[in-house]
Design a protein around this motif. Sequence first.
Motif, PDB file in Angstrom:
ATOM      1  N   VAL A   1       0.846  -1.206   0.000  1.00  0.00           N
ATOM      2  CA  VAL A   1       0.000   0.000   0.000  1.00  0.00           C
ATOM      3  C   VAL A   1       0.880   1.254   0.000  1.00  0.00           C
ATOM      4  O   VAL A   1       0.660   2.185  -0.781  1.00  0.00           O
ATOM      5  N   ALA A   2       1.900   1.276   0.855  1.00  0.00           N
ATOM      6  CA  ALA A   2       2.760   2.459   0.948  1.00  0.00           C
ATOM      7  C   ALA A   2       3.530   2.688  -0.358  1.00  0.00           C
ATOM      8  O   ALA A   2       3.674   3.829  -0.823  1.00  0.00           O
ATOM      9  N   VAL A   3       4.013   1.613  -0.964  1.00  0.00           N
ATOM     10  CA  VAL A   3       4.751   1.752  -2.232  1.00  0.00           C
ATOM     11  C   VAL A   3       3.800   2.196  -3.354  1.00  0.00           C
ATOM     12  O   VAL A   3       4.149   3.051  -4.173  1.00  0.00           O
ATOM     13  N   SER A   4       2.601   1.640  -3.363  1.00  0.00           N
ATOM     14  CA  SER A   4       1.625   2.049  -4.388  1.00  0.00           C
ATOM     15  C   SER A   4       1.314   3.532  -4.255  1.00  0.00           C
ATOM     16  O   SER A   4       1.204   4.256  -5.257  1.00  0.00           O
ATOM     17  N   HIS A   5       1.187   3.984  -3.019  1.00  0.00           N
ATOM     18  CA  HIS A   5       0.922   5.411  -2.772  1.00  0.00           C
ATOM     19  C   HIS A   5       2.094   6.250  -3.275  1.00  0.00           C
ATOM     20  O   HIS A   5       1.900   7.244  -3.988  1.00  0.00           O
ATOM     21  N   LEU A   6       3.293   5.859  -2.911  1.00  0.00           N
ATOM     22  CA  LEU A   6       4.484   6.610  -3.330  1.00  0.00           C
ATOM     23  C   LEU A   6       4.581   6.676  -4.851  1.00  0.00           C
ATOM     24  O   LEU A   6       4.768   7.754  -5.429  1.00  0.00           O
ATOM     25  N   LEU A   7       4.456   5.519  -5.519  1.00  0.00           N
ATOM     26  CA  LEU A   7       4.646   5.499  -6.973  1.00  0.00           C
ATOM     27  C   LEU A   7       3.507   6.192  -7.713  1.00  0.00           C
ATOM     28  O   LEU A   7       3.709   6.669  -8.833  1.00  0.00           O
ATOM     29  N   SER A   8       2.338   6.266  -7.095  1.00  0.00           N
ATOM     30  CA  SER A   8       1.243   7.001  -7.755  1.00  0.00           C
ATOM     31  C   SER A   8       1.532   8.500  -7.726  1.00  0.00           C
ATOM     32  O   SER A   8       1.094   9.244  -8.592  1.00  0.00           O
ATOM     33  N   GLU A   9       2.290   8.929  -6.730  1.00  0.00           N
ATOM     34  CA  GLU A   9       2.648  10.350  -6.650  1.00  0.00           C
ATOM     35  C   GLU A   9       3.933  10.644  -7.402  1.00  0.00           C
ATOM     36  O   GLU A   9       4.125  11.738  -7.928  1.00  0.00           O
ATOM     37  N   ASN A  10       4.840   9.686  -7.402  1.00  0.00           N
ATOM     38  CA  ASN A  10       6.146   9.890  -8.035  1.00  0.00           C
ATOM     39  C   ASN A  10       6.640   8.545  -8.559  1.00  0.00           C
ATOM     40  O   ASN A  10       7.182   7.737  -7.794  1.00  0.00           O
ATOM     41  N   PRO A  11       6.452   8.270  -9.843  1.00  0.00           N
ATOM     42  CA  PRO A  11       6.837   6.957 -10.371  1.00  0.00           C
ATOM     43  C   PRO A  11       8.346   6.772 -10.520  1.00  0.00           C
ATOM     44  O   PRO A  11       8.801   5.680 -10.851  1.00  0.00           O
ATOM     45  N   ALA A  12       9.130   7.821 -10.246  1.00  0.00           N
ATOM     46  CA  ALA A  12      10.589   7.692 -10.358  1.00  0.00           C
ATOM     47  C   ALA A  12      11.265   8.268  -9.101  1.00  0.00           C
ATOM     48  O   ALA A  12      12.074   9.190  -9.186  1.00  0.00           O
ATOM     49  N   PRO A  13      10.968   7.707  -7.944  1.00  0.00           N
ATOM     50  CA  PRO A  13      11.558   8.264  -6.720  1.00  0.00           C
ATOM     51  C   PRO A  13      13.024   7.860  -6.580  1.00  0.00           C
ATOM     52  O   PRO A  13      13.418   6.775  -7.009  1.00  0.00           O
ATOM     53  N   SER A  14      13.823   8.727  -5.986  1.00  0.00           N
ATOM     54  CA  SER A  14      15.216   8.368  -5.681  1.00  0.00           C
ATOM     55  C   SER A  14      15.198   7.335  -4.547  1.00  0.00           C
ATOM     56  O   SER A  14      14.203   7.214  -3.818  1.00  0.00           O
ATOM     57  N   ASP A  15      16.324   6.630  -4.382  1.00  0.00           N
ATOM     58  CA  ASP A  15      16.398   5.648  -3.287  1.00  0.00           C
ATOM     59  C   ASP A  15      16.210   6.332  -1.937  1.00  0.00           C
ATOM     60  O   ASP A  15      15.584   5.783  -1.037  1.00  0.00           O
ATOM     61  N   ASP A  16      16.742   7.545  -1.808  1.00  0.00           N
ATOM     62  CA  ASP A  16      16.580   8.268  -0.535  1.00  0.00           C
ATOM     63  C   ASP A  16      15.110   8.557  -0.256  1.00  0.00           C
ATOM     64  O   ASP A  16      14.634   8.425   0.871  1.00  0.00           O
ATOM     65  N   LEU A  17      14.405   8.945  -1.315  1.00  0.00           N
ATOM     66  CA  LEU A  17      12.975   9.249  -1.154  1.00  0.00           C
ATOM     67  C   LEU A  17      12.201   7.982  -0.789  1.00  0.00           C
ATOM     68  O   LEU A  17      11.289   8.006   0.049  1.00  0.00           O
TER      69      LEU A  17
END
Length: 156
Positions: A106-122
Amino acid sequence: MVRSNVNGEWREADVWPGSSLLSLLRDHLGLAGSKNACEQGECGSCSVWLDGELVCACLVLAAQAHERDVRTIESLGIGDGLDPVQEAFVEAGAVQCGFCTPGLVVAVSHLLSENPAPSDDLVREALSGNLCRCTGYQKILDAVRLAGARIRGDQL
Ligand code: FES
Ligand code: FES
């Protein structure tokens, strides 16, 4: 009585309004995908969306979900199959005992829906509230990179 739109369907339950949203989902609505590991906001295994915001369902009162939109891990997947995040977790070996997995997905889906190319730090920051006792996190990072690439349509 609490009434919420859960995964696109209005559901009602005669629940004490002071009990948690996690209890409403698991004990009254039969949605056991969100896990109860700490019940105090420490582990993220109960992560769900409340009106599109990522929350720990153990920290939200059932009454706070009244007349609102709740989405759980059960809303993910494509037909009978897995969605790209779920598939990436399996392929990257990021699922071991699996107890943390619904919350992480759920948390990863949320993150990628907002930013499909997050840095490792993000990614590390976004998942800092999700604890996993088994994987050492590297395979989870691999899964996020793989899911992001698939969602972006990168050639792999
Ligand atoms: S069960 Fe909710 S954060 Fe751990
Ligand atoms: S896979 Fe066991 S806690 Fe994460």
